[in-house]
Design a protein around this motif. Structure first.
Motif, mmCIF file in Angstrom:
data_model
loop_
_atom_site.group_PDB
_atom_site.id
_atom_site.type_symbol
_atom_site.label_atom_id
_atom_site.label_comp_id
_atom_site.label_asym_id
_atom_site.label_seq_id
_atom_site.Cartn_x
_atom_site.Cartn_y
_atom_site.Cartn_z
ATOM 1 N N GLY A 1 0.821 -1.213 0.000
ATOM 2 C CA GLY A 1 0.000 0.000 0.000
ATOM 3 C C GLY A 1 0.853 1.261 0.000
ATOM 4 N N LEU A 2 1.942 1.252 0.767
ATOM 5 C CA LEU A 2 2.855 2.395 0.772
ATOM 6 C C LEU A 2 3.471 2.600 -0.607
ATOM 7 C CD1 LEU A 2 4.663 1.853 4.181
ATOM 8 C CD2 LEU A 2 3.093 3.713 3.617
ATOM 9 N N SER A 3 3.859 1.512 -1.234
ATOM 10 C CA SER A 3 4.458 1.596 -2.560
ATOM 11 C C SER A 3 3.448 2.100 -3.582
ATOM 12 C CB SER A 3 4.994 0.226 -2.970
ATOM 13 O OG SER A 3 5.532 0.263 -4.262
ATOM 14 N N LEU A 4 2.253 1.537 -3.541
ATOM 15 C CA LEU A 4 1.200 1.927 -4.476
ATOM 16 C C LEU A 4 0.833 3.403 -4.345
ATOM 17 C CD1 LEU A 4 -0.774 0.736 -6.597
ATOM 18 C CD2 LEU A 4 -2.380 0.389 -4.719
ATOM 19 N N SER A 5 0.870 3.918 -3.114
ATOM 20 C CA SER A 5 0.490 5.319 -2.880
ATOM 21 C C SER A 5 1.640 6.289 -3.129
ATOM 22 C CB SER A 5 -0.014 5.486 -1.449
ATOM 23 O OG SER A 5 1.035 5.244 -0.521
ATOM 24 N N GLY A 6 2.830 5.770 -3.396
ATOM 25 C CA GLY A 6 3.980 6.637 -3.654
ATOM 26 C C GLY A 6 4.668 7.144 -2.406
ATOM 27 N N MET A 7 4.329 6.587 -1.250
ATOM 28 C CA MET A 7 4.892 7.078 0.005
ATOM 29 C C MET A 7 6.305 6.574 0.277
ATOM 30 S SD MET A 7 2.902 9.259 1.232
ATOM 31 C CE MET A 7 2.300 9.744 -0.374
ATOM 32 N N LEU A 8 6.849 5.742 -0.617
ATOM 33 C CA LEU A 8 8.243 5.316 -0.463
ATOM 34 C C LEU A 8 9.202 6.358 -1.024
ATOM 35 C CD1 LEU A 8 8.027 1.522 -1.369
ATOM 36 C CD2 LEU A 8 7.689 2.657 0.827
ATOM 37 N N ASP A 9 8.658 7.371 -1.665
ATOM 38 C CA ASP A 9 9.466 8.440 -2.241
ATOM 39 C C ASP A 9 9.534 9.589 -1.243
ATOM 40 O OD1 ASP A 9 10.735 10.347 -3.742
ATOM 41 O OD2 ASP A 9 9.138 10.541 -5.241
ATOM 42 N N PRO A 10 10.712 9.825 -0.630
ATOM 43 C CA PRO A 10 10.805 10.894 0.369
ATOM 44 C C PRO A 10 10.476 12.272 -0.202
ATOM 45 C CG PRO A 10 12.975 9.921 -0.045
ATOM 46 C CD PRO A 10 11.965 9.117 -0.808
ATOM 47 N N ALA A 11 10.669 12.466 -1.498
ATOM 48 C CA ALA A 11 10.353 13.762 -2.112
ATOM 49 C C ALA A 11 8.857 14.054 -2.034
ATOM 50 C CB ALA A 11 10.836 13.794 -3.553
ATOM 51 N N ARG A 12 8.022 13.019 -2.094
ATOM 52 C CA ARG A 12 6.575 13.217 -2.007
ATOM 53 C C ARG A 12 6.191 13.698 -0.610
ATOM 54 N NH1 ARG A 12 2.470 9.511 -4.831
ATOM 55 N NH2 ARG A 12 3.093 10.937 -6.461
ATOM 56 N N VAL A 13 6.772 13.088 0.400
ATOM 57 C CA VAL A 13 6.494 13.503 1.782
ATOM 58 C C VAL A 13 6.993 14.928 2.010
ATOM 59 C CG1 VAL A 13 7.002 13.030 4.214
ATOM 60 C CG2 VAL A 13 6.519 11.141 2.642
ATOM 61 N N GLN A 14 8.200 15.218 1.570
ATOM 62 C CA GLN A 14 8.742 16.559 1.741
ATOM 63 C C GLN A 14 7.949 17.581 0.932
ATOM 64 O OE1 GLN A 14 12.772 15.426 0.795
ATOM 65 N NE2 GLN A 14 13.367 15.495 2.949
ATOM 66 N N LEU B 1 7.978 15.191 23.463
ATOM 67 C CA LEU B 1 9.330 15.234 22.889
ATOM 68 C C LEU B 1 9.512 14.168 21.816
ATOM 69 C CD1 LEU B 1 11.511 15.929 26.057
ATOM 70 C CD2 LEU B 1 10.885 17.527 24.235
ATOM 71 N N GLY B 2 8.999 12.967 22.067
ATOM 72 C CA GLY B 2 9.103 11.901 21.077
ATOM 73 C C GLY B 2 8.332 12.223 19.810
ATOM 74 N N SER B 3 7.159 12.815 19.968
ATOM 75 C CA SER B 3 6.361 13.211 18.802
ATOM 76 C C SER B 3 7.069 14.287 17.991
ATOM 77 C CB SER B 3 4.988 13.721 19.247
ATOM 78 O OG SER B 3 4.291 12.710 19.929
ATOM 79 N N ALA B 4 7.667 15.245 18.697
ATOM 80 C CA ALA B 4 8.402 16.316 18.006
ATOM 81 C C ALA B 4 9.611 15.751 17.270
ATOM 82 C CB ALA B 4 8.840 17.383 19.007
ATOM 83 N N LEU B 5 10.328 14.842 17.917
ATOM 84 C CA LEU B 5 11.491 14.222 17.282
ATOM 85 C C LEU B 5 11.078 13.414 16.058
ATOM 86 C CD1 LEU B 5 14.539 13.828 17.475
ATOM 87 C CD2 LEU B 5 14.114 11.868 18.951
ATOM 88 N N PHE B 6 9.971 12.689 16.171
ATOM 89 C CA PHE B 6 9.443 11.936 15.037
ATOM 90 C C PHE B 6 9.126 12.878 13.884
ATOM 91 C CE2 PHE B 6 5.897 10.417 12.514
ATOM 92 C CZ PHE B 6 6.272 9.118 12.211
ATOM 93 N N GLY B 7 8.412 13.976 14.168
ATOM 94 C CA GLY B 7 8.028 14.926 13.129
ATOM 95 C C GLY B 7 9.223 15.582 12.464
ATOM 96 N N ILE B 8 10.225 15.931 13.249
ATOM 97 C CA ILE B 8 11.442 16.534 12.686
ATOM 98 C C ILE B 8 12.144 15.541 11.767
ATOM 99 C CG2 ILE B 8 13.757 17.379 13.266
ATOM 100 C CD1 ILE B 8 12.420 18.606 15.818
ATOM 101 N N GLY B 9 12.290 14.299 12.227
ATOM 102 C CA GLY B 9 12.930 13.269 11.402
ATOM 103 C C GLY B 9 12.148 12.987 10.140
ATOM 104 N N TRP B 10 10.825 12.974 10.255
ATOM 105 C CA TRP B 10 9.959 12.727 9.097
ATOM 106 C C TRP B 10 10.113 13.843 8.078
ATOM 107 C CZ3 TRP B 10 4.316 14.114 8.314
ATOM 108 C CH2 TRP B 10 3.728 13.341 7.308
ATOM 109 N N GLY B 11 10.138 15.087 8.560
ATOM 110 C CA GLY B 11 10.268 16.225 7.652
ATOM 111 C C GLY B 11 11.632 16.311 6.997
ATOM 112 N N LEU B 12 12.696 16.074 7.774
ATOM 113 C CA LEU B 12 14.051 16.167 7.221
ATOM 114 C C LEU B 12 14.385 14.996 6.303
ATOM 115 C CD1 LEU B 12 16.078 17.418 10.316
ATOM 116 C CD2 LEU B 12 15.423 18.724 8.288
ATOM 117 N N GLY B 13 14.026 13.792 6.743
ATOM 118 C CA GLY B 13 14.386 12.605 5.978
ATOM 119 C C GLY B 13 13.370 12.226 4.919
#
Length: 144
Positions: free
Chosen positions: A21-34, A91-103
């Motif tokens: 499902g992640l692959s089909l939706s294109g979510m494996l491409d970090p550029a899409r998330v960013q 703090l964990g949620s913020a760290l997750f969000g920062i990592g998600w946005g950067l990576g």
């Protein structure tokens, strides 16, 4: 097949379906998330539909859980009871969000993208595992 392998096979099947499902939706491409997070640039709203679909599936799953006496492959459901919003959670949620946005990855897509050979995905997974080890071995006793 013994019953001890059934939960493992069920988890493998669910993980495979999730990765597909992640692959089909294109979510494996970090550029899409960013692109989704780039509100003032080339904004890509497609992640809203993926997240909305995930929320609908989760709601349906919770409705089903509430109607079942116990899971198919276990004696009881493992539903968290702690509803407290505390410092480690924030703090964990913020760290997750920062990592998600950067990576451009979160754990599921990063692991699913490993076979595609993205160097950034491998680096993300290595850093994620290192963070888990540091938490479990060093920080877990200090967090409250």
């Amino acid at each position: 097949m013994t019953t001890s392998f059934r939960p493992v096979l069920a988890a493998l099947g669910c993980g495979t379906l999730f990765g597909f499902g992640l692959s089909l939706s294109g979510m494996l491409d970090p550029a899409r998330v960013q692109g989704f997070l780039d509100l003032f640039g080339a904004w890509d709203p497609s992640l809203i539909f993926v997240l909305g679909g995930a929320v609908l599936v989760a709601i349906a799953g919770m409705v089903l859980v509430r109607r079942m006496a116990h899971p198919v492959l276990a004696d009881q459901f493992q539903i968290p009871t702690n509803r407290r919003i505390d410092r480690p959670l924030v703090l964990g949620s913020a760290l997750f969000g920062i990592g998600w946005g950067l990576g451009g990855f979160c754990p599921g897509p990063a692991i699913s993208a490993l076979p595609l050979g993205f160097g950034a995905g491998l680096l993300f997974v290595v850093a994620m595992v290192a963070g888990m080890v540091v938490h479990d071995r060093i920080l877990a006793g200090r967090v409250s």
